[in-house]
Design an enzyme around this catalytic site. Structure first.
Site, PDB file in Angstrom:
ATOM      1  N   CYS A  22       0.156   5.477   0.084  1.00 30.71           N
ATOM      2  CA  CYS A  22      -0.769   6.609   0.119  1.00 30.71           C
ATOM      3  C   CYS A  22      -0.501   7.556  -1.045  1.00 30.71           C
ATOM      4  CB  CYS A  22      -0.636   7.356   1.438  1.00 30.71           C
ATOM      5  SG  CYS A  22      -1.275   6.441   2.855  1.00 30.71           S
ATOM      6  N   TYR A  50       0.248   4.280  13.422  1.00 37.07           N
ATOM      7  CA  TYR A  50      -1.161   4.633  13.331  1.00 37.07           C
ATOM      8  C   TYR A  50      -1.938   3.984  14.486  1.00 37.07           C
ATOM      9  CZ  TYR A  50       0.485   6.569   8.991  1.00 37.07           C
ATOM     10  OH  TYR A  50       1.194   7.308   8.063  1.00 37.07           O
ATOM     11  N   LEU A  83      13.271  -1.896   1.125  1.00 31.66           N
ATOM     12  CA  LEU A  83      14.486  -1.842   0.305  1.00 31.66           C
ATOM     13  C   LEU A  83      14.830  -3.201  -0.288  1.00 31.66           C
ATOM     14  CD1 LEU A  83      16.825   0.687   2.156  1.00 31.66           C
ATOM     15  CD2 LEU A  83      15.540   1.009   0.038  1.00 31.66           C
ATOM     16  N   PRO A 143       0.832  -1.212   0.000  1.00 36.12           N
ATOM     17  CA  PRO A 143       0.000   0.000   0.000  1.00 36.12           C
ATOM     18  C   PRO A 143       0.866   1.262   0.000  1.00 36.12           C
ATOM     19  CG  PRO A 143      -0.702  -1.553   1.706  1.00 36.12           C
ATOM     20  CD  PRO A 143       0.613  -2.038   1.203  1.00 36.12           C
TER      21      PRO A 143
END
Length: 366
Positions: free
Chosen positions: A25, A184, A304, A23
Site C-alpha cells: 500500500c 481484512y 523477511l 503488494p
C-alpha cells in the site's frame, strides 16, 4: 542452474522467474484514483527484473479502503486513472502485472500510517466512514464498531469483487490476487476471533470459509481463463484459538478444487493480541506445510526473505514455488538483478540500462 530464476506457471500465466514483488500500500491515491506517485513508484519496480509485480491492495468499493488515500477500482474514474499507470508500465516493461483486489472491512476508515499512527477515524469525522465486517466487533477496543453485514450486504460485496475483476481484465492485468489476509474483510469472516455469526457465514469452518470461496467463484467467473486468479491468506492469527495452519490448509484445498491458480501465504494482522516470532523467512514454514497438503497449486512464500541464497534454498528445496519481497525491494529496487548475479542467472532489463552491467557479470541481462 538457479531454481529461483527458472520459469513458473501460475495457471495460464508463465513467469520468467520466481521472484514476485508483493503488494504494498502507498496511501497516495485521490478518491481511489491512482496518481503520479503510482506511475513513478511502479515504473521503478517494473524495471527490477522480477517475474511478477502485484499492485497494492485495491479497494473494490470506497468503504473498503484502509485509508482515505488507498487505491481503488470501483468505477469509471478509478479505472481511467489506473489505465494511465498501466499503459505507462506496458510501454516500457514486459513484466507480468497483477493486482490485489481487497476490502478492508472493520480495518477501514483509518489515518495514513504516518499520520496519527494510522488510528481509526470515526464515521462522522473528516475522511471517515462507517465500516462493515462479519460481526459488530471493532479491531481495537475503543474503535468505532463496524456494522455486521446482512445477506444483501454480503451479496453486494461479492458483486463488487466481480465488477472490479472485470475492470482489472479490461485494464490488461495478467493476474488477480484476492486479499484474504492481514485482518481484512475476507480474513474477518475466516477467523473465529472476528466472526461470531450464527448464520451460514459463521460458526463451523465450512461456514466461515463461505464468503472467501463465494468471492473466488464470482471473480473466476467474471474474467476469462487467460487471467490467473489466486488468493493471499494469513496462515495464522498468532493468537490461541484463532485462524491457524490447519484451517488454512482446508481453505487451500477448497480453493485448489475450484481451480485457484496460486496461494500467497502470509500471516497475522487480524488481532492486536498477536505475538509474532520474527526471523529470517519466519513465514516460510506456513507455506511449506500448506504446500505439502496440496496436489499441484503453486504456493508463494513471503516474509523477511532477504538473501539470494536463502530465496534459492526455499524454492530449490520445494518449500514454496516462488518467493515474494515487499519492504526489501523498496530498499533495493534492483534486488532481482543482484540475486541473478549472485546465482549465475540473468534477468530482463530495459536497453536504456544495459550500460550499467557490471564487467564481472557479462551475462546478467538476458
Amino acid at each position: 542452474m538457479s531454481q529461483l530464476f527458472s520459469p513458473l506457471s501460475l495457471g495460464p500465466l508463465t513467469l520468467p522467474n520466481r521472484v514476485v514483488i508483493a503488494p504494498m500500500c502507498q496511501y497516495s491515491a485521490e478518491e481511489g484514483q491512482a496518481t503520479s506517485w503510482h506511475a513513478q513508484h511502479l515504473g521503478n519496480l517494473a524495471q527490477s527484473g522480477a517475474g511478477l509485480l502485484i499492485l497494492e491492495a485495491t479497494a473494490v468499493e470506497a468503504r473498503g479502503r484502509i485509508t482515505w488515500g488507498d487505491l481503488g477500482l470501483w468505477d469509471d474514474a478509478t479505472e481511467a486513472a489506473l489505465r494511465g499507470v498501466v499503459d505507462n508500465l506496458r510501454a516500457w516493461s514486459p513484466m507480468a502485472l497483477g493486482i490485489q483486489l481487497a476490502h478492508a472491512g472493520r480495518k477501514a476508515s483509518t489515518h495514513k500510517p504516518w499520520e496519527h499512527g494510522g488510528a481509526a477515524i470515526a464515521p462522522e469525522a473528516e475522511h471517515g466512514w462507517q465500516t462493515v465486517s462479519s460481526s459488530a466487533r471493532p479491531f481495537n477496543a475503543g474503535d468505532p464498531a463496524p456494522e455486521a453485514l446482512d445477506q444483501a450486504g454480503i451479496d453486494a460485496i461479492v458483486a463488487a469483487f466481480a465488477d472490479s475483476a472485470r475492470r482489472a481484465h479490461a485494464l490488461g492485468f495478467d493476474l488477480i490476487e484476492l486479499h484474504g489476509a492481514h485482518g481484512y474483510l475476507l480474513h474477518q469472516f475466516l477467523s473465529p476471533l472476528s466472526n461470531d455469526r450464527t448464520d451460514g457465514y459463521g460458526g463451523a469452518l465450512e461456514h466461515r470459509m463461505r464468503l472467501p470461496l463465494e468471492v473466488f467463484d464470482a471473480v473466476r467467473a467474471a474474467v476469462p481463463e487467460s487471467v490467473a486468479v489466486g488468493m493471499r491468506i494469513s496462515a495464522s492469527d498468532w493468537v490461541e484459538g484463532g485462524w491457524d495452519v490447519a484451517q488454512s490448509t482446508v481453505l487451500a484445498q477448497a480453493l485448489e478444487a475450484r481451480g485457484c491458480d496460486f496461494l500467497h501465504v502470509s500471516s497475522g494482522g487480524l488481532d492486536p493480541r498477536q505475538q509474532i516470532t520474527l526471523g529470517n523467512g519466519y513465514q516460510v514454514p506456513f507455506a511449506r506445510d500448506i504446500k505439502a497438503q496440496l496436489k499441484a497449486m503453486p504456493v508463494i512464500a513471503v516474509g523477511l526473505i532477504t538473501d539470494p541464497q536463502q530465496a534459492e534454498g526455499i524454492v530449490a528445496s520445494g518449500q514454496a514455488d516462488a518467493v515474494a519481497l515487499a519492504r526489501g525491494v523498496l530498499y533495493d529496487p534492483r534486488w532481482p538483478w543482484h540475486a541473478a548475479a549472485a546465482l549465475g542467472a540473468s534477468v530482463r532489463a530495459a536497453p536504456q540500462y544495459l550500460r550499467c552491467q557490471p564487467r564481472s557479470a557479462k551475462d546478467l541481462f538476458g
